[in-house]
Design an enzyme around this catalytic site. Structure first.
Site, PDB file in Angstrom:
ATOM      1  N   CYS A 151       1.198   2.537   6.903  1.00  0.00           N
ATOM      2  CA  CYS A 151       1.752   3.282   5.463  1.00  0.00           C
ATOM      3  C   CYS A 151       0.649   3.332   4.434  1.00  0.00           C
ATOM      4  O   CYS A 151       0.740   3.855   3.397  1.00  0.00           O
ATOM      5  CB  CYS A 151       2.825   2.883   5.236  1.00  0.00           C
ATOM      6  SG  CYS A 151       4.379   2.862   6.481  1.00  0.00           S
ATOM      7  N   HIS A 284       3.938   3.011  -4.619  1.00  0.00           N
ATOM      8  CA  HIS A 284       4.281   2.891  -3.325  1.00  0.00           C
ATOM      9  C   HIS A 284       5.956   3.180  -3.228  1.00  0.00           C
ATOM     10  O   HIS A 284       6.253   4.232  -2.438  1.00  0.00           O
ATOM     11  CB  HIS A 284       3.874   1.763  -2.552  1.00  0.00           C
ATOM     12  CG  HIS A 284       3.909   1.846  -0.884  1.00  0.00           C
ATOM     13  ND1 HIS A 284       3.362   2.809  -0.229  1.00  0.00           N
ATOM     14  CD2 HIS A 284       4.865   1.069  -0.005  1.00  0.00           C
ATOM     15  CE1 HIS A 284       3.744   2.653   0.874  1.00  0.00           C
ATOM     16  NE2 HIS A 284       4.618   1.546   1.223  1.00  0.00           N
ATOM     17  N   GLU A 295       6.259  -4.711  -5.495  1.00  0.00           N
ATOM     18  CA  GLU A 295       5.205  -4.052  -6.684  1.00  0.00           C
ATOM     19  C   GLU A 295       5.418  -3.933  -7.884  1.00  0.00           C
ATOM     20  O   GLU A 295       4.494  -4.081  -8.862  1.00  0.00           O
ATOM     21  CB  GLU A 295       5.422  -2.501  -6.078  1.00  0.00           C
ATOM     22  CG  GLU A 295       4.216  -1.445  -6.522  1.00  0.00           C
ATOM     23  CD  GLU A 295       4.256  -0.237  -5.864  1.00  0.00           C
ATOM     24  OE1 GLU A 295       3.498   0.584  -6.068  1.00  0.00           O
ATOM     25  OE2 GLU A 295       5.303   0.209  -5.329  1.00  0.00           O
ATOM     26  N   LYS A 313       8.884   9.330  -3.334  1.00  0.00           N
ATOM     27  CA  LYS A 313       9.563   8.971  -1.846  1.00  0.00           C
ATOM     28  C   LYS A 313      11.083   9.339  -2.294  1.00  0.00           C
ATOM     29  O   LYS A 313      11.690   9.680  -1.040  1.00  0.00           O
ATOM     30  CB  LYS A 313       9.322   7.673  -1.524  1.00  0.00           C
ATOM     31  CG  LYS A 313       7.860   7.611  -1.109  1.00  0.00           C
ATOM     32  CD  LYS A 313       7.703   6.309  -0.594  1.00  0.00           C
ATOM     33  CE  LYS A 313       6.278   6.021   0.194  1.00  0.00           C
ATOM     34  NZ  LYS A 313       5.110   5.972  -0.985  1.00  0.00           N
ATOM     35  N   HIS A 318       9.341   8.566   3.088  1.00  0.00           N
ATOM     36  CA  HIS A 318       8.204   8.070   3.258  1.00  0.00           C
ATOM     37  C   HIS A 318       7.571   8.722   4.293  1.00  0.00           C
ATOM     38  O   HIS A 318       8.005   8.627   5.772  1.00  0.00           O
ATOM     39  CB  HIS A 318       8.703   6.566   3.503  1.00  0.00           C
ATOM     40  CG  HIS A 318       7.402   5.574   3.677  1.00  0.00           C
ATOM     41  ND1 HIS A 318       6.092   6.224   3.612  1.00  0.00           N
ATOM     42  CD2 HIS A 318       7.341   4.355   3.787  1.00  0.00           C
ATOM     43  CE1 HIS A 318       5.455   5.174   3.510  1.00  0.00           C
ATOM     44  NE2 HIS A 318       5.952   4.157   3.772  1.00  0.00           N
ATOM     45  N   PHE A 377       2.596  -2.690   6.945  1.00  0.00           N
ATOM     46  CA  PHE A 377       2.824  -3.841   7.508  1.00  0.00           C
ATOM     47  C   PHE A 377       1.805  -4.703   7.757  1.00  0.00           C
ATOM     48  O   PHE A 377       0.684  -4.219   7.972  1.00  0.00           O
ATOM     49  CB  PHE A 377       3.550  -3.320   8.770  1.00  0.00           C
ATOM     50  CG  PHE A 377       5.188  -2.834   8.732  1.00  0.00           C
ATOM     51  CD1 PHE A 377       5.732  -3.027   7.713  1.00  0.00           C
ATOM     52  CD2 PHE A 377       5.561  -2.130   9.991  1.00  0.00           C
ATOM     53  CE1 PHE A 377       7.145  -2.450   7.533  1.00  0.00           C
ATOM     54  CE2 PHE A 377       6.945  -1.646  10.054  1.00  0.00           C
ATOM     55  CZ  PHE A 377       7.659  -1.670   8.583  1.00  0.00           C
TER      56      PHE A 377
END
Length: 404
Positions: A151, A284, A295, A313, A318, A377
């Site tokens: 991502c 994000h 975040e 998003k 996403h 990840f």
């Protein structure tokens, strides 16, 4: 060549679940329109949650005679649009070297999924075929990169493209991100219990997870002097980037946000900017509690609690490897118009998120420098900084919206 010569964006192409161009996507972001609907690309009847953000009328958007599967069908039109926007439409590169850097999570996954379902192999699959198809379709003659850092891949593709230009290995770089709706990805996120049942609510106290989306974005990057020599007005500057990997956990972010903080500060150092010069952070903001809280900790530590932020998003889901490429394109529109996009579906902000989140409606604020974050990840953290070209008048949305 001076390795700090300005790298600028001269062209942009975008496809999302709410628009087939950057302008259409932008208008619907400001209008609060979501692309969430029941998944139709594959059978979701056996899934507890069945909502995602798909690109509608996909076949109409795809180029006639294009190679590859669904991901290629999203990538090639945005590259075409971006090249046209940058006035590089003849595919004849003459003495210029033109390359591509593509970020993706799943790559060209649809041929593999077709084979799994007994439909036969319809096309070449895998991550690297995306750059291959684009290179062949647009007669590219320069570096070809495929970035698969999940991502965060879109931001990393932009960073790779910047370096190719600074090192003199290319004169034009296409920095792109793309991911198509995938049964494998959908099932994987569902197995992690990370999916929302209805809508994505970044930073909301009642958020229940992410929605999977699909889409693509392409940015044309050039050295500023080359763009000016071509008579093309740059749209924004890529001022800096920061990358880190904290390897905290295979799926969960570090709650202390050490890696994210490091990436943000690296980006500021490369851009030679102080934290107070950043007027907005494109978060994000996946709508998962662990990511949002991490975040917010990072943003508050680097910029203080007054920093403005939002996540798109809630509008488009996403989009995995496409996410930060799309968000970079949206930041360019924000720089050009003086409008900051809202966070859709935000009703009650999580009190642990101690920053100024833009809720539900856009806000008009002229900003010279913005940061866009993307995480993945395995503890991957990325931040890029985009800066405005000259002074730009405010857009049509006048001082409406709230920070919470």
């Amino acid at each position: 060549m001076d390795d700090q010569e300005e790298i600028v964006i001269t062209g942009i192409g975008v496809i999302t679940s709410i628009g087939s161009t950057l302008d259409e996507t932008w208008d619907k972001l400001l209008a609060g329109i979501s692309g969430a609907r029941t998944i139709r690309t594959f059978d979701v009847s056996g899934h507890q949650h069945q909502i995602g953000c798909e690109v509608e009328d996909f076949e109409h958007l795809s180029l006639i005679g294009r190679p590859g599967g669904r991901a290629t069908g999203l990538l090639l039109p945005v590259v075409e649009d971006a090249l046209y926007n940058a006035r590089l439409i003849d595919r004849e590169w003459d003495d210029r070297i033109a390359g591509i850097s593509v970020g993706t999570t799943m790559g060209e996954i649809s041929p593999y999924e077709d084979a799994m379902l007994g439909r036969g192999i319809s096309a070449r699959g895998g991550p690297s075929v995306l750059a291959d198809h684009a290179g062949e379709w647009f007669s590219l003659n320069g570096p070809s990169w495929t970035i698969t850092n999940a991502c965060a891949a879109g931001n990393m593709a932009i960073a790779r493209a910047v370096e190719e230009l600074r090192l003199g290995r290319a004169d034009v770089m296409i920095a792109a991100g793309v991911d198509a709706m995938s049964w494998i990805a959908f099932t994987g996120f569902a197995s992690l219990r990370a999916m929302a049942p209805d809508v994505c609510r970044p930073f909301d106290l009642e958020r229940k997870g992410l929605l999977l989306g699909e889409g693509a974005a392409a940015l044309i990057l050039e050295r500023k002097r080359d763009a000016v020599a071509r008579g093309v007005k740059p749209r924004a500057i890529i001022s800096g980037y920061g990358l880190s990997a904290d390897a905290h956990h295979i799926t969960q972010p570090d709650p202390k946000a050490a890696g994210s903080i490091k990436a943000m500060r690296k980006a500021l150092a490369m851009a030679k900017l102080d934290p107070e010069q950043i007027g907005y952070v494109s978060a994000h903001g996946t709508g998962t509690p662990a990511n949002d809280r991490m975040e917010c900790v990072a943003m508050a530590e680097v910029f203080g609690e007054e920093i403005r932020t939002s996540s798109i998003k809630g509008h488009i889901g996403h989009t995995l490897g496409a996410a930060s490429a799309i968000e970079a394109a949206v930041c360019v529109k924000a720089l050009e118009t003086g409008i900051l996009p809202p966070t859709l579906h935000l009703r009650t902000k999580d009190p642990s998120c101690a920053v100024a989140v833009i809720a539900n409606e856009p806000v008009s604020v002229n900003v010279d420098h913005m940061m866009s974050n993307a995480y993945a990840f395995g503890g991957i953290n990325t931040s890029i900084i985009l800066s405005r070209i000259g002074s730009v008048p405010l857009g049509s949305v006048q001082e409406r919206g709230t920070f919470v």
